[in-house]
Design a protein around this motif. Structure first.
Motif, short mmCIF file in Angstrom:
data_model
loop_
_atom_site.label_atom_id
_atom_site.label_comp_id
_atom_site.label_asym_id
_atom_site.label_seq_id
_atom_site.Cartn_x
_atom_site.Cartn_y
_atom_site.Cartn_z
N PHE A 272 12.11 -11.91 54.63
CA PHE A 272 12.55 -12.06 55.86
C PHE A 272 12.78 -10.82 56.65
CE2 PHE A 272 15.90 -12.61 59.09
CZ PHE A 272 15.30 -13.76 59.79
N PHE A 273 13.54 -9.81 56.16
CA PHE A 273 13.67 -8.48 56.84
C PHE A 273 12.31 -7.81 56.77
CE2 PHE A 273 18.19 -9.73 56.32
CZ PHE A 273 18.65 -9.70 57.68
N GLY A 274 11.79 -7.88 55.92
CA GLY A 274 10.65 -6.83 55.41
C GLY A 274 9.38 -7.34 56.51
N GLY A 616 2.29 2.42 44.21
CA GLY A 616 3.04 2.14 45.35
C GLY A 616 3.86 3.33 45.58
N ALA A 617 4.36 3.71 44.59
CA ALA A 617 5.38 4.92 44.98
C ALA A 617 4.52 6.18 45.47
CB ALA A 617 6.07 5.50 43.42
N LYS A 618 3.30 6.47 44.75
CA LYS A 618 2.57 7.49 45.40
C LYS A 618 2.13 7.44 46.78
CE LYS A 618 0.81 8.54 40.94
NZ LYS A 618 -0.30 8.50 39.85
N ILE A 619 2.02 6.04 47.09
CA ILE A 619 1.45 5.79 48.38
C ILE A 619 2.67 5.99 49.68
CG2 ILE A 619 1.24 3.66 49.88
CD1 ILE A 619 -0.92 2.85 47.72
N LEU A 620 3.99 5.84 49.11
CA LEU A 620 5.08 6.11 49.67
C LEU A 620 5.23 7.37 49.76
CD1 LEU A 620 7.87 3.35 48.56
CD2 LEU A 620 6.76 3.83 50.84
N GLU A 621 5.21 8.33 48.92
CA GLU A 621 5.38 9.72 48.60
C GLU A 621 4.27 10.47 49.87
OE1 GLU A 621 4.43 10.93 44.77
OE2 GLU A 621 6.18 9.85 43.89
N ILE A 624 1.55 7.14 53.14
CA ILE A 624 0.55 6.12 53.65
C ILE A 624 1.34 4.86 54.18
CG2 ILE A 624 -1.61 4.64 52.63
CD1 ILE A 624 -2.36 7.73 53.01
N ALA A 625 2.35 4.56 53.23
CA ALA A 625 3.02 3.24 53.76
C ALA A 625 4.41 4.12 54.19
CB ALA A 625 3.56 2.44 52.63
N SER A 626 5.04 3.58 55.03
CA SER A 626 6.25 4.08 55.70
C SER A 626 7.45 3.55 54.77
CB SER A 626 6.38 4.28 57.20
OG SER A 626 6.30 2.86 57.69
N LYS A 627 7.43 2.41 54.28
CA LYS A 627 8.58 1.94 53.64
C LYS A 627 8.30 0.99 52.67
CE LYS A 627 9.47 -0.63 57.97
NZ LYS A 627 8.50 -0.16 58.58
N ALA A 628 8.97 0.96 51.49
CA ALA A 628 8.75 0.17 50.30
C ALA A 628 8.45 -1.21 50.72
CB ALA A 628 9.89 0.31 49.18
N SER A 629 9.31 -1.77 52.02
CA SER A 629 9.39 -3.12 52.14
C SER A 629 7.78 -3.43 52.69
CB SER A 629 10.21 -3.77 53.06
OG SER A 629 10.21 -3.01 54.34
N GLU A 688 18.73 9.47 40.19
CA GLU A 688 19.83 9.30 41.23
C GLU A 688 20.46 7.96 41.26
OE1 GLU A 688 17.75 10.25 44.98
OE2 GLU A 688 17.50 12.18 44.33
N GLY A 689 19.92 6.97 40.23
CA GLY A 689 20.47 5.62 40.15
C GLY A 689 20.15 4.73 41.44
N ARG A 690 19.10 5.08 41.92
CA ARG A 690 18.61 4.38 43.16
C ARG A 690 17.38 3.66 42.97
NH1 ARG A 690 18.09 9.02 46.97
NH2 ARG A 690 17.25 7.24 48.47
N GLY A 691 17.08 2.78 43.96
CA GLY A 691 15.75 2.02 43.90
C GLY A 691 15.06 2.52 45.15
N PHE A 692 13.84 1.71 45.44
CA PHE A 692 13.01 2.00 46.40
C PHE A 692 13.54 1.49 47.67
CE2 PHE A 692 9.69 1.79 43.17
CZ PHE A 692 9.18 3.33 43.07
N ASN A 693 14.45 0.53 47.51
CA ASN A 693 15.24 -0.27 48.66
C ASN A 693 16.51 0.15 48.76
OD1 ASN A 693 12.97 -2.23 49.71
ND2 ASN A 693 12.68 -2.31 47.64
N GLY A 694 16.94 1.38 48.34
CA GLY A 694 18.21 1.84 48.49
C GLY A 694 19.05 1.61 47.18
#
Ligand code: 3H9
Length: 694
Positions: A272-274, A616-621, A624-629, A688-694
């Motif tokens: 929904f938010f994505g 996908g992670a490389k695309i974010l790095e 190419i995409a600005s956010k994981a969602s 860091e114990g984090r995910g792509f979406n925080g």
């Protein structure tokens, strides 16, 4: 202030004022309770109107508060609704525009409801993987009857207020000034003595409630798939029917609290938010002026061009469709008509609408007919030389300010832009086949694409009902670049010991609409072959399995040749495991000196999905995409990734990036492990114990 309080000649008006949709977050809830107290304490006030400012009565609970302390902090929505319902002075809900979810539940707590026509009334919680959690499953059946209520609750679909005029939900549906009507209505009921009606006190009348509930259960079993919420909706309604309001309410609450924690609900809220986040581009402000789009040109009347044209025709935008040969043009136009006729046959389009749409289509063989187009979308053969000819010609004929879009799926949009003297007007619009059906649109932003061009295309995407996601320029953009790694793994697994049917079965069980081999047979194995041949030249260092080439050398291009990874019978799309293919795979492994081993379904799913995640992670790095969602939206709307898992990046978060990293390192140390180069951001986020979406 999230709530305004005013008085008007004996009537207190409590106005929710929490833009954009008057979500019932903590401060709004507290504001309503305060307003009610003020009204009780003012002897001059005889009645209370509850309404919403701006573009909604209320869009419901504030979804951003879910799973935070604010969600359960008093006053909860249940407390607010009890305060409304128990108010000694009558409360009139004045509904306009939108009353959804908790908003409708709040209105159901009022003693009276009046509405403007055209308001969207819904309990859409099920679409977020939850159920109405503030009395909706109990009060709506008492207001409009069991069948209509259960339909609304299980589907989540909005119903226009005027359709509910005689349903028992509204006391009045008023044309004209709602605020005035609400004040007049409140004065009338304020003058009444005695108790005011409560929806909770009404009876649920139904000649065979148990039978209907069983029927609903059977229906839902077929459509709910992996989602638990629709079943819980029925449980809660049934509890109210059988055991009364309070017991029903208690079960509803219990189910709500459990569902809101489920991964399925998290996935649906993420989507929904994505979807909304995808339409926002960080450096393109929301108020960027957009260009006017009154006429569109489409170049190429093949399957893709025709499908693209249909999107605009469906939205009432005139299209000039260009081809080089009359025969191809006629064929393209006939296909568009045939597609519409099929929709008419299904009863989903009126014959007049078909003619209206066809009347907006102007076929042509002449580039000069594109001179008035505000947007021109090119859908010609996927080769840079061909694109060059088209864009050089477009540069000559298109009017200044026209947006020139390419539907390329792999080529460099910057190179295409450089064929023109106006690279700022060039953008990629990558539709997915069938273009009139698939929701996804990758909007490819070139180095020089102007901000107002992007803003215009994003707005247009909404109009033609696409989910638009912005991608930077790279080979394959977001979606196809990732799928290449997924297919690579699928092919390696054949070499190592799996068979196509096992791979497909495992990933389909995970929830994909179609596994990689059935998919490839549908799309045509020759397409991947052509891409790989290009790769062998451009990236000789990249290691690909040659097993799919062997299949193509056998002439097995898929459904269209009667055989691919599977066998097909004439007129039957069922994929039958193929003995010759299985033998070929076995022989291939032998030649490569690979000892075939049993590959578990778990490994299949991990290797396929984590290949997507890693790329996908490389695309974010790379930005190419600005956010994981955004990546998740691409996969949910264009690649059949299971909705209940929320897309590859959210799924990776759910599994935990620590686990994803460990799995990738493990696969990297095995045969064919050179295909795994762990994206540094996965290791960093995991540490860091984090995910792509925080
Ligand atoms: C619920 O009520 C639970 C209860 O039963 C029990 C509680 C105990 N919360 O869609 P738009 C934002 S669950 C937070 O582009 P439109 C949205 O993200 C709730 N934010 O506008 C966007 O933000 P941004 C049940 C919300 O005019 C902005 O508003 N309700 C919420 O095309 C504009 O949204 C629903 O499921 C919310 N509830 O359509 C209704 N709703 O500008 C979900 C919207 O930052 N909402 N936002 O991107 C909708 O269907 C549509 O938003 C609506 C407006 C039809 C209301």
């Amino acid at each position: 202030m999230a709530v305004d309080y005013t008085t008007h000649d004996g009537v207190a008006v409590i106005t929710l004022n929490n833009p954009p949709v008057n979500g019932l977050g903590l401060s709004t809830r507290a504001g309503i309770v305060d307003g009610l107290e003020r009204a009780q304490n003012d002897p001059a006030v005889k009645a209370i109107v509850l309404t919403g400012a701006g573009k909604a009565f209320s869009g419901g609970a504030d979804i951003t508060e879910f799973n935070t302390p604010k969600a359960t902090q008093e006053p909860t929505l249940g407390t607010v609704i009890r305060a409304v319902e128990n108010s000694p002075k009558p409360v009139v809900a004045a509904i306009h525009s939108v009353a959804m979810g908790g908003g409708l539940e709040l209105a159901l707590g009022a003693h009276y409801r009046i509405a403007a026509p055209g308001a969207q009334i819904a309990l859409p919680e099920v679409k977020l993987g939850i159920l109405p959690g503030a009395g909706g499953t109990q009060r709506l059946p008492r207001a409009i009857g069991l069948e209509a209520a259960l339909n609304m609750i299980v589907s989540g679909a909005p119903v226009p207020s005027e359709q509910l005029a005689d349903s028992g939900l509204f006391d009045e549906v008023v044309e004209g000034d709602l605020a005035e009507a609400a004040l007049a209505f409140a004065r009338k009921v304020g003058a009444k003595t005695g108790a005011h009606p409560k929806v909770r006190d009404r009876k649920i009348e139904h000649p065979n409630a148990a039978g209907f509930i069983q029927f609903a259960r059977n229906t839902v079993a077929g459509i709910a798939k992996q989602f638990p919420a629709p079943h819980k909706c029925i449980d809660a309604v049934e509890a109210g029917v059988k055991n009364g309001f309070d017991k029903g309410l208690a079960l509803e609450r219990e189910c709500f609290l459990a569902l809101v924690q489920t991964p399925e609900s998290r996935a649906l809220r993420h989507a929904f938010f994505g979807e909304r986040a995808a339409s926002k581009i960080a450096d393109v402000p929301a108020d960027t002026p957009v260009r006017e789009l009154k006429q569109v040109g489409v170049i190429g009347a093949g399957t893709m061009g025709g499908g693209i044209a249909m999107n605009f025709l469906n939205a009432g935008i005139p299209v000039t469709l260009l081809e080089t040969k009359q025969e191809a043009l006629d064929r393209g136009v006939a296909t568009i008509r045939k597609n519409y006729e099929a929709t008419v046959k299904k009863g989903k389009l009126k014959p007049e609408a078909l003619e209206q749409r066809m009347a907006l289509l102007k076929p042509t063989l002449s580039y000069d007919d594109l001179k008035d187009a505000d947007l021109i979308v090119e859908a010609v053969f996927e080769e840079l030389g061909v694109k060059e000819q088209v864009f050089r010609r477009l540069d000559e004929v298109a009017k200044p300010g026209a947006i020139l879009a390419s539907n390329t799926s792999t080529l460099d949009v910057d190179k295409i832009a450089a064929f023109t003297r106006r690279p700022q007007d060039v953008v990629g619009m990558h539709f997915f086949s069938p273009a009139n059906v698939m929701k996804l649109l990758e909007v490819v932003r070139g180095k020089e694409t102007a901000k107002d061009v992007l803003a215009t295309v994003m707005k247009l995407a909404k109009k033609i009902k696409k989910t638009a996601v912005v991608s930077g320029v790279c080979d394959g953009f977001i979606g196809n670049r990732m799928i290449e790694q997924y297919v690579r793994q699928a092919l390696f697994m054949l070499e190592e010991g799996a068979l196509p049917a096992q791979v497909d079965r495992a990933i389909e069980k995970f929830g994909f609409a179609m596994g990689p081999f059935r998919m490839s047979d549908l799309a045509g194995n020759d397409i991947g072959w052509a891409i790989r041949k290009r790769r062998y030249i451009e990236h000789p260092e990249m290691h690909y399995s040659k097993i799919a080439d062997r299949l193509c050398e056998m002439g097995r291009f898929g459904q269209k040749t009667g055989g691919g990874w599977y066998d097909y019978k004439a007129g039957d799309r069922t994929a039958y495991p193929s003995k010759v293919v299985d033998e070929m795979i076995d022989a291939f492994s032998k030649e490569a000196n690979t000892e075939r081993r049993k590959i578990s379904d778990e490994e299949i799913v991990e290797r396929l999905v984590f290949a997507l995640v890693n790329e996908g992670a490389k695309i974010l790095e790379e930005g190419i995409a600005s956010k994981a969602s955004d990546i998740d939206m691409v996969y949910l709307t264009g690649y059949g990734f299971p909705l209940h898992r929320g897309g590859p990046m959210l799924y990776a978060d759910t599994v935990g990036l620590y686990n994803v990293e460990r799995a990738i390192r493990r696969y990297a140390a095995r045969p064919n492990g050179d295909a795994w180069k762990l994206a540094p951001s996965i290791a960093k986020l995991a540490a860091e114990g984090r995910g792509f979406n925080g």
